[in-house]
Design a protein around this motif. Structure first.
Motif, PDB file in Angstrom:
ATOM      1  N   GLY A 101     -45.081 -23.788  -5.421  1.00  0.00           N
ATOM      2  CA  GLY A 101     -46.562 -23.362  -5.081  1.00  0.00           C
ATOM      3  C   GLY A 101     -47.188 -24.363  -3.946  1.00  0.00           C
ATOM      4  N   LEU A 102     -46.433 -25.093  -3.508  1.00  0.00           N
ATOM      5  CA  LEU A 102     -47.195 -26.201  -2.636  1.00  0.00           C
ATOM      6  C   LEU A 102     -46.296 -26.308  -1.491  1.00  0.00           C
ATOM      7  N   PRO A 103     -46.426 -25.735  -0.322  1.00  0.00           N
ATOM      8  CA  PRO A 103     -45.544 -25.739   0.806  1.00  0.00           C
ATOM      9  C   PRO A 103     -45.859 -27.426   1.530  1.00  0.00           C
ATOM     10  N   ALA A 104     -45.183 -27.650   2.190  1.00  0.00           N
ATOM     11  CA  ALA A 104     -45.386 -28.926   2.995  1.00  0.00           C
ATOM     12  C   ALA A 104     -46.191 -28.915   4.147  1.00  0.00           C
ATOM     13  N   GLY A 105     -46.830 -27.494   4.428  1.00  0.00           N
ATOM     14  CA  GLY A 105     -47.734 -27.415   5.669  1.00  0.00           C
ATOM     15  C   GLY A 105     -49.121 -27.630   4.815  1.00  0.00           C
ATOM     16  N   ARG A 106     -49.126 -27.587   3.781  1.00  0.00           N
ATOM     17  CA  ARG A 106     -50.516 -27.945   3.087  1.00  0.00           C
ATOM     18  C   ARG A 106     -50.792 -29.396   2.609  1.00  0.00           C
ATOM     19  N   LEU A 107     -49.803 -30.278   2.876  1.00  0.00           N
ATOM     20  CA  LEU A 107     -49.974 -31.653   2.434  1.00  0.00           C
ATOM     21  C   LEU A 107     -50.866 -32.376   3.352  1.00  0.00           C
ATOM     22  N   PRO A 108     -51.589 -33.522   3.307  1.00  0.00           N
ATOM     23  CA  PRO A 108     -51.576 -34.067   1.841  1.00  0.00           C
ATOM     24  C   PRO A 108     -52.388 -33.363   0.943  1.00  0.00           C
ATOM     25  N   MET A 109     -52.059 -33.124  -0.179  1.00  0.00           N
ATOM     26  CA  MET A 109     -52.907 -32.233  -1.209  1.00  0.00           C
ATOM     27  C   MET A 109     -53.117 -33.170  -2.503  1.00  0.00           C
ATOM     28  N   ILE A 110     -54.562 -33.347  -2.604  1.00  0.00           N
ATOM     29  CA  ILE A 110     -55.203 -33.904  -3.870  1.00  0.00           C
ATOM     30  C   ILE A 110     -54.679 -33.031  -5.008  1.00  0.00           C
ATOM     31  N   LEU A 111     -54.004 -33.660  -6.036  1.00  0.00           N
ATOM     32  CA  LEU A 111     -53.853 -33.004  -7.134  1.00  0.00           C
ATOM     33  C   LEU A 111     -54.534 -33.138  -8.144  1.00  0.00           C
ATOM     34  N   GLY A 112     -54.504 -32.309  -9.346  1.00  0.00           N
ATOM     35  CA  GLY A 112     -55.344 -32.192 -10.472  1.00  0.00           C
ATOM     36  C   GLY A 112     -55.882 -30.817 -10.372  1.00  0.00           C
ATOM     37  N   ILE A 142     -43.145 -33.697  -0.393  1.00  0.00           N
ATOM     38  CA  ILE A 142     -42.545 -32.804  -1.422  1.00  0.00           C
ATOM     39  C   ILE A 142     -41.048 -33.419  -1.750  1.00  0.00           C
ATOM     40  N   ASP A 143     -40.739 -33.644  -3.080  1.00  0.00           N
ATOM     41  CA  ASP A 143     -39.421 -33.953  -3.519  1.00  0.00           C
ATOM     42  C   ASP A 143     -38.935 -33.292  -4.773  1.00  0.00           C
ATOM     43  N   PRO A 144     -38.100 -32.244  -4.711  1.00  0.00           N
ATOM     44  CA  PRO A 144     -37.768 -31.564  -5.850  1.00  0.00           C
ATOM     45  C   PRO A 144     -36.900 -32.462  -6.808  1.00  0.00           C
ATOM     46  N   ASP A 145     -36.366 -33.517  -6.231  1.00  0.00           N
ATOM     47  CA  ASP A 145     -35.584 -34.264  -7.379  1.00  0.00           C
ATOM     48  C   ASP A 145     -36.187 -35.513  -7.935  1.00  0.00           C
ATOM     49  N   ASP A 146     -37.011 -36.025  -7.030  1.00  0.00           N
ATOM     50  CA  ASP A 146     -37.691 -37.145  -7.535  1.00  0.00           C
ATOM     51  C   ASP A 146     -39.345 -36.950  -7.248  1.00  0.00           C
ATOM     52  N   PRO A 147     -40.015 -36.211  -7.911  1.00  0.00           N
ATOM     53  CA  PRO A 147     -41.198 -35.721  -7.810  1.00  0.00           C
ATOM     54  C   PRO A 147     -42.071 -37.165  -7.836  1.00  0.00           C
ATOM     55  N   ARG A 156     -65.990 -36.882 -13.294  1.00  0.00           N
ATOM     56  CA  ARG A 156     -66.190 -37.821 -14.213  1.00  0.00           C
ATOM     57  C   ARG A 156     -64.564 -38.074 -15.056  1.00  0.00           C
ATOM     58  N   ALA A 157     -64.365 -37.099 -15.270  1.00  0.00           N
ATOM     59  CA  ALA A 157     -62.755 -37.075 -15.795  1.00  0.00           C
ATOM     60  C   ALA A 157     -61.761 -35.858 -15.545  1.00  0.00           C
ATOM     61  N   ALA A 158     -60.788 -36.294 -15.502  1.00  0.00           N
ATOM     62  CA  ALA A 158     -59.656 -35.100 -14.955  1.00  0.00           C
ATOM     63  C   ALA A 158     -58.580 -35.290 -15.801  1.00  0.00           C
ATOM     64  N   SER A 159     -57.773 -34.225 -16.054  1.00  0.00           N
ATOM     65  CA  SER A 159     -56.525 -34.307 -17.067  1.00  0.00           C
ATOM     66  C   SER A 159     -55.249 -33.775 -16.436  1.00  0.00           C
ATOM     67  N   LEU A 160     -54.039 -34.545 -16.648  1.00  0.00           N
ATOM     68  CA  LEU A 160     -53.015 -34.345 -16.007  1.00  0.00           C
ATOM     69  C   LEU A 160     -52.402 -32.947 -16.569  1.00  0.00           C
ATOM     70  N   ASN A 161     -51.671 -32.208 -15.984  1.00  0.00           N
ATOM     71  CA  ASN A 161     -50.908 -30.837 -16.348  1.00  0.00           C
ATOM     72  C   ASN A 161     -49.358 -31.014 -15.695  1.00  0.00           C
ATOM     73  N   HIS A 162     -48.369 -30.274 -16.438  1.00  0.00           N
ATOM     74  CA  HIS A 162     -47.094 -30.050 -15.770  1.00  0.00           C
ATOM     75  C   HIS A 162     -46.988 -29.549 -14.488  1.00  0.00           C
ATOM     76  N   HIS A 163     -48.134 -28.734 -14.203  1.00  0.00           N
ATOM     77  CA  HIS A 163     -48.327 -28.034 -13.027  1.00  0.00           C
ATOM     78  C   HIS A 163     -48.430 -29.220 -11.660  1.00  0.00           C
ATOM     79  N   ASP A 164     -48.945 -30.572 -12.277  1.00  0.00           N
ATOM     80  CA  ASP A 164     -49.327 -31.210 -11.033  1.00  0.00           C
ATOM     81  C   ASP A 164     -47.747 -31.958 -10.689  1.00  0.00           C
ATOM     82  N   LEU A 165     -46.750 -32.043 -11.791  1.00  0.00           N
ATOM     83  CA  LEU A 165     -45.389 -32.438 -11.681  1.00  0.00           C
ATOM     84  C   LEU A 165     -44.818 -31.402 -10.645  1.00  0.00           C
ATOM     85  N   TRP A 166     -44.885 -30.075 -11.080  1.00  0.00           N
ATOM     86  CA  TRP A 166     -44.415 -28.886 -10.130  1.00  0.00           C
ATOM     87  C   TRP A 166     -44.907 -28.962  -8.972  1.00  0.00           C
ATOM     88  N   SER A 167     -45.939 -29.138  -8.626  1.00  0.00           N
ATOM     89  CA  SER A 167     -46.668 -29.543  -7.019  1.00  0.00           C
ATOM     90  C   SER A 167     -45.831 -30.323  -6.239  1.00  0.00           C
TER      91      SER A 167
END
Length: 320
Positions: free
Chosen positions: A54-65, A9-14, A38-49
Protein backbone atom coordinates in the motif's frame (compact mmCIF):
# COMPACT_ATOMS: atom_id res chain seq x y z
CA UNK A 1 9.79 18.09 13.74
CA UNK A 2 10.83 14.68 15.07
CA UNK A 3 9.14 11.71 13.36
CA UNK A 4 9.31 7.94 12.77
CA UNK A 5 9.09 7.28 9.05
CA UNK A 6 9.59 4.82 6.22
CA UNK A 7 12.75 5.93 4.43
CA UNK A 8 12.74 3.00 1.99
CA UNK A 9 10.90 -0.25 1.31
CA UNK A 10 12.19 -3.64 2.46
CA UNK A 11 9.79 -6.61 2.17
CA UNK A 12 12.21 -8.98 3.93
CA UNK A 13 13.57 -6.78 6.73
CA UNK A 14 10.97 -4.06 7.35
CA UNK A 15 12.66 -2.68 10.48
CA UNK A 16 15.71 -1.74 8.41
CA UNK A 17 13.48 0.65 6.44
CA UNK A 18 12.44 2.57 9.58
CA UNK A 19 14.18 5.85 10.32
CA UNK A 20 13.88 8.34 13.19
CA UNK A 21 14.68 11.99 12.60
CA UNK A 22 13.49 15.43 11.59
CA UNK A 23 11.02 16.04 8.76
CA UNK A 24 9.11 19.20 7.76
CA UNK A 25 6.01 20.13 9.77
CA UNK A 26 2.66 19.76 7.98
CA UNK A 27 1.22 22.93 6.50
CA UNK A 28 -2.33 24.12 7.06
CA UNK A 29 -4.63 24.14 4.03
CA UNK A 30 -8.35 24.84 3.52
CA UNK A 31 -10.60 22.20 5.07
CA UNK A 32 -7.76 20.52 6.95
CA UNK A 33 -6.56 20.81 10.54
CA UNK A 34 -3.06 20.48 11.98
CA UNK A 35 -3.21 18.44 15.19
CA UNK A 36 -0.51 18.42 17.86
CA UNK A 37 -0.11 14.71 18.60
CA UNK A 38 -0.21 13.75 22.26
CA UNK A 39 -0.27 9.97 21.73
CA UNK A 40 -0.23 7.55 18.80
CA UNK A 41 -0.41 3.75 18.69
CA UNK A 42 1.29 1.06 16.63
CA UNK A 43 -0.52 -1.28 14.25
CA UNK A 44 0.52 -4.13 11.97
CA UNK A 45 -0.36 -1.76 9.13
CA UNK A 46 2.82 0.15 10.00
CA UNK A 47 4.93 -2.97 9.47
CA UNK A 48 3.15 -3.71 6.18
CA UNK A 49 3.90 -0.14 5.06
CA UNK A 50 7.62 -0.71 5.65
CA UNK A 51 7.31 -3.80 3.44
CA UNK A 52 5.76 -1.69 0.69
CA UNK A 53 2.18 -2.95 0.98
CA UNK A 54 0.00 0.00 0.00
CA UNK A 55 3.01 2.32 0.04
CA UNK A 56 5.00 2.65 -3.21
CA UNK A 57 8.55 3.94 -3.13
CA UNK A 58 7.51 7.11 -4.98
CA UNK A 59 5.68 8.37 -1.86
CA UNK A 60 8.68 8.12 0.46
CA UNK A 61 9.63 9.37 2.94
CA UNK A 62 6.33 8.59 4.65
CA UNK A 63 5.66 9.26 8.32
CA UNK A 64 4.08 6.12 9.75
CA UNK A 65 1.17 5.82 12.17
CA UNK A 66 -2.59 5.58 11.59
CA UNK A 67 -3.89 6.32 15.08
CA UNK A 68 -3.60 9.43 17.23
CA UNK A 69 -5.23 11.64 19.79
CA UNK A 70 -4.18 15.21 20.30
CA UNK A 71 -5.12 18.88 20.31
CA UNK A 72 -6.28 20.89 17.28
CA UNK A 73 -5.45 24.54 16.50
CA UNK A 74 -8.38 25.73 18.62
CA UNK A 75 -7.33 23.80 21.70
CA UNK A 76 -9.93 21.02 21.30
CA UNK A 77 -8.95 17.53 22.43
CA UNK A 78 -9.61 15.26 19.44
CA UNK A 79 -9.34 11.71 18.11
CA UNK A 80 -8.46 11.07 14.46
CA UNK A 81 -10.50 8.88 12.13
CA UNK A 82 -7.72 7.72 9.83
CA UNK A 83 -9.71 6.70 6.72
CA UNK A 84 -9.16 9.66 4.41
CA UNK A 85 -11.12 10.53 1.26
CA UNK A 86 -9.93 12.65 -1.65
CA UNK A 87 -12.61 15.28 -1.03
CA UNK A 88 -11.71 15.74 2.63
CA UNK A 89 -15.30 14.87 3.61
CA UNK A 90 -15.35 11.12 4.06
CA UNK A 91 -14.94 8.64 1.22
CA UNK A 92 -17.26 9.08 -1.72
CA UNK A 93 -18.78 6.12 -3.65
CA UNK A 94 -16.50 6.61 -6.65
CA UNK A 95 -13.20 7.16 -4.85
CA UNK A 96 -10.75 4.73 -3.22
CA UNK A 97 -10.39 4.43 0.52
CA UNK A 98 -7.04 5.55 1.86
CA UNK A 99 -5.66 5.10 5.34
CA UNK A 100 -3.11 7.52 6.76
CA UNK A 101 0.43 6.56 5.65
CA UNK A 102 -0.77 5.27 2.28
CA UNK A 103 -1.27 8.67 0.58
CA UNK A 104 -0.95 11.11 3.48
CA UNK A 105 1.69 11.54 6.19
CA UNK A 106 0.91 9.70 9.43
CA UNK A 107 0.81 10.27 13.16
CA UNK A 108 4.23 9.19 14.45
CA UNK A 109 5.35 12.80 14.67
CA UNK A 110 4.80 15.88 16.77
CA UNK A 111 2.10 17.12 14.36
CA UNK A 112 -0.19 15.65 11.71
CA UNK A 113 -2.56 17.21 9.16
CA UNK A 114 -5.95 15.60 8.44
CA UNK A 115 -9.27 16.79 7.01
CA UNK A 116 -11.18 18.62 9.74
CA UNK A 117 -14.11 16.27 8.96
CA UNK A 118 -11.97 13.39 10.30
CA UNK A 119 -11.72 14.80 13.83
CA UNK A 120 -13.97 13.64 16.66
CA UNK A 121 -14.10 15.02 20.21
CA UNK A 122 -12.08 13.01 22.69
CA UNK A 123 -14.21 11.96 25.68
CA UNK A 124 -12.98 13.61 28.86
CA UNK A 125 -12.80 10.27 30.66
CA UNK A 126 -10.27 8.82 28.21
CA UNK A 127 -6.58 9.64 28.41
CA UNK A 128 -4.78 10.58 25.21
CA UNK A 129 -3.01 7.20 25.34
CA UNK A 130 -6.29 5.30 25.64
CA UNK A 131 -7.99 7.31 22.92
CA UNK A 132 -5.05 6.77 20.55
CA UNK A 133 -5.64 3.00 20.67
CA UNK A 134 -9.16 3.20 19.25
CA UNK A 135 -9.19 4.33 15.59
CA UNK A 136 -7.67 1.21 13.98
CA UNK A 137 -7.51 -1.96 16.10
CA UNK A 138 -10.41 -1.19 18.39
CA UNK A 139 -12.54 0.25 15.60
CA UNK A 140 -11.79 -2.87 13.54
CA UNK A 141 -12.98 -5.06 16.43
CA UNK A 142 -16.08 -2.90 16.95
CA UNK A 143 -17.11 -3.26 13.29
CA UNK A 144 -16.34 -6.98 13.27
CA UNK A 145 -18.60 -7.66 16.24
CA UNK A 146 -21.40 -5.16 15.95
CA UNK A 147 -21.73 -4.63 12.18
CA UNK A 148 -20.55 -7.80 10.47
CA UNK A 149 -20.80 -10.80 12.82
CA UNK A 150 -24.59 -10.86 13.22
CA UNK A 151 -24.30 -11.98 16.85
CA UNK A 152 -26.58 -11.20 19.78
CA UNK A 153 -26.08 -11.20 23.56
CA UNK A 154 -25.66 -14.77 24.74
CA UNK A 155 -24.05 -16.00 21.50
CA UNK A 156 -20.63 -17.64 21.56
CA UNK A 157 -17.77 -16.00 19.68
CA UNK A 158 -14.33 -17.51 19.08
CA UNK A 159 -11.40 -15.08 18.88
CA UNK A 160 -8.40 -16.58 17.08
CA UNK A 161 -5.15 -15.42 18.64
CA UNK A 162 -4.53 -13.97 22.08
CA UNK A 163 -2.60 -10.81 22.79
CA UNK A 164 -2.82 -8.55 19.75
CA UNK A 165 -4.58 -5.21 19.64
CA UNK A 166 -7.62 -6.45 17.72
CA UNK A 167 -7.96 -9.68 19.69
CA UNK A 168 -7.82 -7.97 23.09
CA UNK A 169 -10.37 -5.44 21.86
CA UNK A 170 -12.65 -8.26 20.71
CA UNK A 171 -12.54 -9.84 24.17
CA UNK A 172 -13.31 -6.62 26.03
CA UNK A 173 -16.00 -5.42 23.63
CA UNK A 174 -17.56 -8.88 23.35
CA UNK A 175 -17.94 -9.18 27.10
CA UNK A 176 -19.35 -5.66 27.33
CA UNK A 177 -22.00 -6.72 24.79
CA UNK A 178 -23.04 -9.84 26.70
CA UNK A 179 -21.37 -12.40 24.45
CA UNK A 180 -19.69 -15.61 25.55
CA UNK A 181 -16.10 -15.17 24.37
CA UNK A 182 -13.65 -18.00 23.75
CA UNK A 183 -10.01 -17.33 22.82
CA UNK A 184 -7.26 -19.45 21.27
CA UNK A 185 -3.56 -18.79 21.50
CA UNK A 186 -0.16 -20.48 21.33
CA UNK A 187 1.22 -18.71 24.40
CA UNK A 188 -0.03 -19.90 27.77
CA UNK A 189 0.69 -16.61 29.52
CA UNK A 190 -1.32 -14.70 26.91
CA UNK A 191 -4.21 -17.14 27.29
CA UNK A 192 -4.20 -16.46 31.02
CA UNK A 193 -4.19 -12.72 30.37
CA UNK A 194 -7.22 -13.18 28.09
CA UNK A 195 -9.04 -14.85 30.97
CA UNK A 196 -8.18 -11.87 33.18
CA UNK A 197 -9.71 -9.58 30.54
CA UNK A 198 -12.98 -11.50 30.78
CA UNK A 199 -12.74 -14.36 28.27
CA UNK A 200 -15.03 -17.21 29.32
CA UNK A 201 -12.62 -19.93 28.17
CA UNK A 202 -9.23 -20.21 26.48
CA UNK A 203 -7.76 -22.99 24.35
CA UNK A 204 -4.49 -23.85 22.67
CA UNK A 205 -4.38 -22.97 18.98
CA UNK A 206 -6.18 -25.63 16.94
CA UNK A 207 -7.73 -27.36 19.97
CA UNK A 208 -11.07 -29.13 19.63
CA UNK A 209 -13.76 -26.94 21.20
CA UNK A 210 -16.51 -28.18 23.56
CA UNK A 211 -19.12 -27.08 21.00
CA UNK A 212 -19.35 -25.14 17.77
CA UNK A 213 -19.60 -21.38 17.98
CA UNK A 214 -21.90 -18.78 16.42
CA UNK A 215 -19.09 -16.65 14.99
CA UNK A 216 -15.31 -16.66 14.60
CA UNK A 217 -13.22 -13.50 14.62
CA UNK A 218 -10.29 -14.24 12.31
CA UNK A 219 -7.19 -12.04 12.15
CA UNK A 220 -4.48 -14.72 12.03
CA UNK A 221 -5.11 -16.13 8.56
CA UNK A 222 -3.57 -19.25 7.09
CA UNK A 223 -2.45 -20.78 10.40
CA UNK A 224 -5.95 -20.82 11.92
CA UNK A 225 -8.27 -20.81 8.88
CA UNK A 226 -9.14 -24.52 8.86
CA UNK A 227 -9.79 -24.48 12.61
CA UNK A 228 -12.03 -21.43 12.21
CA UNK A 229 -14.17 -23.11 9.56
CA UNK A 230 -14.46 -26.35 11.53
CA UNK A 231 -15.38 -24.50 14.74
CA UNK A 232 -18.52 -22.86 13.28
CA UNK A 233 -22.06 -24.11 13.73
CA UNK A 234 -24.17 -24.48 10.57
CA UNK A 235 -25.09 -21.02 9.37
CA UNK A 236 -22.39 -19.36 11.46
CA UNK A 237 -20.14 -16.49 10.41
CA UNK A 238 -16.40 -15.98 10.05
CA UNK A 239 -15.40 -12.32 10.06
CA UNK A 240 -11.92 -11.72 8.61
CA UNK A 241 -9.99 -8.51 9.21
CA UNK A 242 -6.43 -9.69 8.75
CA UNK A 243 -4.05 -12.51 7.88
CA UNK A 244 -0.89 -11.97 9.89
CA UNK A 245 0.26 -15.58 9.35
CA UNK A 246 -0.33 -15.46 5.60
CA UNK A 247 -3.25 -15.14 3.19
CA UNK A 248 -3.09 -18.56 1.52
CA UNK A 249 -4.30 -21.45 3.72
CA UNK A 250 -3.42 -24.98 2.61
CA UNK A 251 -7.12 -25.90 2.37
CA UNK A 252 -9.95 -23.45 1.68
CA UNK A 253 -12.67 -25.79 3.04
CA UNK A 254 -15.13 -24.88 0.27
CA UNK A 255 -17.21 -28.05 0.72
CA UNK A 256 -17.79 -27.34 4.39
CA UNK A 257 -18.55 -23.67 3.70
CA UNK A 258 -21.28 -24.29 1.15
CA UNK A 259 -22.71 -27.45 2.70
CA UNK A 260 -23.12 -25.87 6.16
CA UNK A 261 -24.11 -22.50 4.64
CA UNK A 262 -21.37 -20.65 6.46
CA UNK A 263 -20.94 -16.92 5.97
CA UNK A 264 -17.48 -15.47 5.29
CA UNK A 265 -17.39 -11.70 5.74
CA UNK A 266 -14.49 -9.36 5.14
CA UNK A 267 -14.11 -6.41 7.49
CA UNK A 268 -11.76 -3.43 7.22
CA UNK A 269 -11.46 -0.59 9.72
CA UNK A 270 -14.77 1.23 10.30
CA UNK A 271 -16.68 4.39 9.56
CA UNK A 272 -16.49 7.71 11.35
CA UNK A 273 -19.96 6.99 12.76
CA UNK A 274 -18.76 3.64 14.12
CA UNK A 275 -15.76 5.35 15.73
CA UNK A 276 -18.15 7.82 17.36
CA UNK A 277 -20.14 4.85 18.67
CA UNK A 278 -17.00 3.22 20.03
CA UNK A 279 -15.95 6.44 21.77
CA UNK A 280 -19.42 6.73 23.31
CA UNK A 281 -19.33 3.10 24.45
CA UNK A 282 -16.00 3.67 26.19
CA UNK A 283 -17.17 6.93 27.76
CA UNK A 284 -20.46 5.52 29.04
CA UNK A 285 -19.53 1.96 30.03
CA UNK A 286 -16.08 2.27 31.53
CA UNK A 287 -14.56 0.07 28.79
CA UNK A 288 -10.92 0.99 28.28
CA UNK A 289 -8.35 -0.16 25.72
CA UNK A 290 -5.70 -2.63 26.84
CA UNK A 291 -2.30 -0.93 26.72
CA UNK A 292 0.82 -3.08 26.69
CA UNK A 293 3.27 -0.21 27.12
CA UNK A 294 3.86 3.49 26.47
CA UNK A 295 7.16 4.52 24.86
CA UNK A 296 8.62 7.87 23.85
CA UNK A 297 8.63 8.36 20.08
CA UNK A 298 12.44 8.30 20.20
CA UNK A 299 12.17 4.60 21.20
CA UNK A 300 9.77 3.71 18.38
CA UNK A 301 12.18 1.13 16.99
CA UNK A 302 11.79 -0.94 20.17
CA UNK A 303 8.01 -0.83 19.77
CA UNK A 304 8.22 -1.89 16.12
CA UNK A 305 10.51 -4.79 17.03
CA UNK A 306 8.17 -6.03 19.73
CA UNK A 307 5.18 -5.76 17.38
CA UNK A 308 7.03 -7.72 14.68
CA UNK A 309 7.95 -10.44 17.19
CA UNK A 310 4.45 -10.62 18.68
CA UNK A 311 5.96 -9.77 22.06
CA UNK A 312 3.03 -7.74 23.39
CA UNK A 313 -0.40 -7.94 24.98
CA UNK A 314 -2.59 -5.07 23.89
CA UNK A 315 -1.46 -1.87 22.24
CA UNK A 316 1.94 -0.18 22.16
CA UNK A 317 1.56 3.60 22.43
CA UNK A 318 4.10 6.25 21.40
CA UNK A 319 4.36 9.71 22.98
CA UNK A 320 5.96 12.37 20.71
Amino acid sequence: MFAAYAARIDPDDPLSALELGDLPEPQARPGWSVVTVRAASLNHHDLWSLRGVGLPAGRLPMILGCDAAGVDEDGNEVVLHSVIGQSGHGVGPAEPRSILTERYQGTFAQKVAVPTWNLLPKPAGLSFEQAACLPTAWLTAYRMLFTNAGVRPGDTVLVQGAGGGVSTALVVLGKAAGLRVWVTGRDGAKRERALELGADAVFESGARLPERVDAVMETVGAATWSHSVKSLRPGGTIVISGATSGANPSAVELNRIFFLELRVVGSTMGTKEELAGLLALCANSGVRPVIDSVLPLAEAREGFARLAAGDLFGKIVLNP
